[in-house]
Design a protein around this motif. Sequence first.
Motif, PDB file in Angstrom:
ATOM      1  N   THR A   1       5.356  34.940  37.647  1.00  0.00           N
ATOM      2  CA  THR A   1       4.547  33.721  37.592  1.00  0.00           C
ATOM      3  C   THR A   1       3.358  33.735  38.544  1.00  0.00           C
ATOM      4  O   THR A   1       2.402  32.985  38.353  1.00  0.00           O
ATOM      5  CB  THR A   1       5.415  32.500  37.911  1.00  0.00           C
ATOM      6  N   GLY A   2       3.433  34.584  39.587  1.00  0.00           N
ATOM      7  CA  GLY A   2       2.401  34.565  40.609  1.00  0.00           C
ATOM      8  C   GLY A   2       2.550  33.383  41.553  1.00  0.00           C
ATOM      9  O   GLY A   2       1.663  33.119  42.380  1.00  0.00           O
ATOM     10  N   LYS A   3       3.659  32.674  41.459  1.00  0.00           N
ATOM     11  CA  LYS A   3       3.915  31.498  42.293  1.00  0.00           C
ATOM     12  C   LYS A   3       5.120  31.768  43.199  1.00  0.00           C
ATOM     13  O   LYS A   3       5.797  32.772  43.073  1.00  0.00           O
ATOM     14  CB  LYS A   3       4.192  30.277  41.412  1.00  0.00           C
ATOM     15  N   GLN A   4       5.364  30.838  44.112  1.00  0.00           N
ATOM     16  CA  GLN A   4       6.472  30.997  45.048  1.00  0.00           C
ATOM     17  C   GLN A   4       7.788  31.128  44.296  1.00  0.00           C
ATOM     18  O   GLN A   4       8.049  30.408  43.322  1.00  0.00           O
ATOM     19  CB  GLN A   4       6.538  29.801  45.999  1.00  0.00           C
ATOM     20  N   ALA A   5       8.611  32.081  44.727  1.00  0.00           N
ATOM     21  CA  ALA A   5       9.895  32.309  44.074  1.00  0.00           C
ATOM     22  C   ALA A   5      10.739  31.032  44.146  1.00  0.00           C
ATOM     23  O   ALA A   5      10.910  30.452  45.224  1.00  0.00           O
ATOM     24  CB  ALA A   5      10.632  33.466  44.743  1.00  0.00           C
ATOM     25  N   PRO A   6      11.278  30.570  43.009  1.00  0.00           N
ATOM     26  CA  PRO A   6      12.018  29.297  43.003  1.00  0.00           C
ATOM     27  C   PRO A   6      13.417  29.396  43.606  1.00  0.00           C
ATOM     28  O   PRO A   6      13.999  28.368  43.998  1.00  0.00           O
ATOM     29  CB  PRO A   6      12.107  28.959  41.511  1.00  0.00           C
TER      30      PRO A   6
END
Length: 240
Positions: free
Chosen positions: A189-194
């Motif tokens: 996602t290119g976002k912070q790991a959930p």
Amino acid sequence: MKNNLFSVLIALLAVQKCNANCEESRELESTCGKYCFKVVKPFLDHMKMCHSRADDIEDKRQSNTLENLTDSIDELRKTVNEEFKSINREMSSRQVETIPGKLLLLEKKSQAPTEQLFQKIGAKYYYIENSKRLNWFAAWHECVKMDAHLVSLQSEDERNAIISKLTASTYWIDVNDIETEGEYISLKTGKQAPFLKWHSGEPNNMQNEDCVLLIRTQTSYYLMIDGHCVPESNFICERE
């Protein structure tokens, strides 16, 4: 009489070496004499006429040969064009016949990973590589070739469902802090790991460790650690 015959021969040789004209006729008349000239002149004229006809025939023969050659080239060109068109039609027909078959084969190959290699665990499909070991980047590329990505865990439930299928000691997942130290990002996602569940003392960034693995030890069961991206490990691919 001998002199006259000698003169005639000289005149004939002169005529053979050059084209006769009026000047030659006057020269011949002065050399041979009037009587000799009257006797020889018709013969010379006839020879000129024969030479002229022979030249005309040769010109026509060459002209006809050129025309025949041109006609032959045209016929050959037409034949080659027809053959080319025939071959082109045949190749097009073969392509039309084989393309659907090739597309069907490609479609089957593209479905093969899901049907044969991936297993459904929960709501997603996973390919668990228990034999091949690759570095983190190569593992990601291997997943992409199967139209998938390194596993991106979203919750404790997903982790618990997957770890029951694992047998090797370590597995790459898609989490990393390559861009900014301490900011763990999901490559998918290119976002912070959930979801993160670290092993005790992790992450420690020992000698600039940037890629995350699941590890099995005597004291933990597939918790997360940060590691160097270059060493090889098993890996898990994920498809929706």
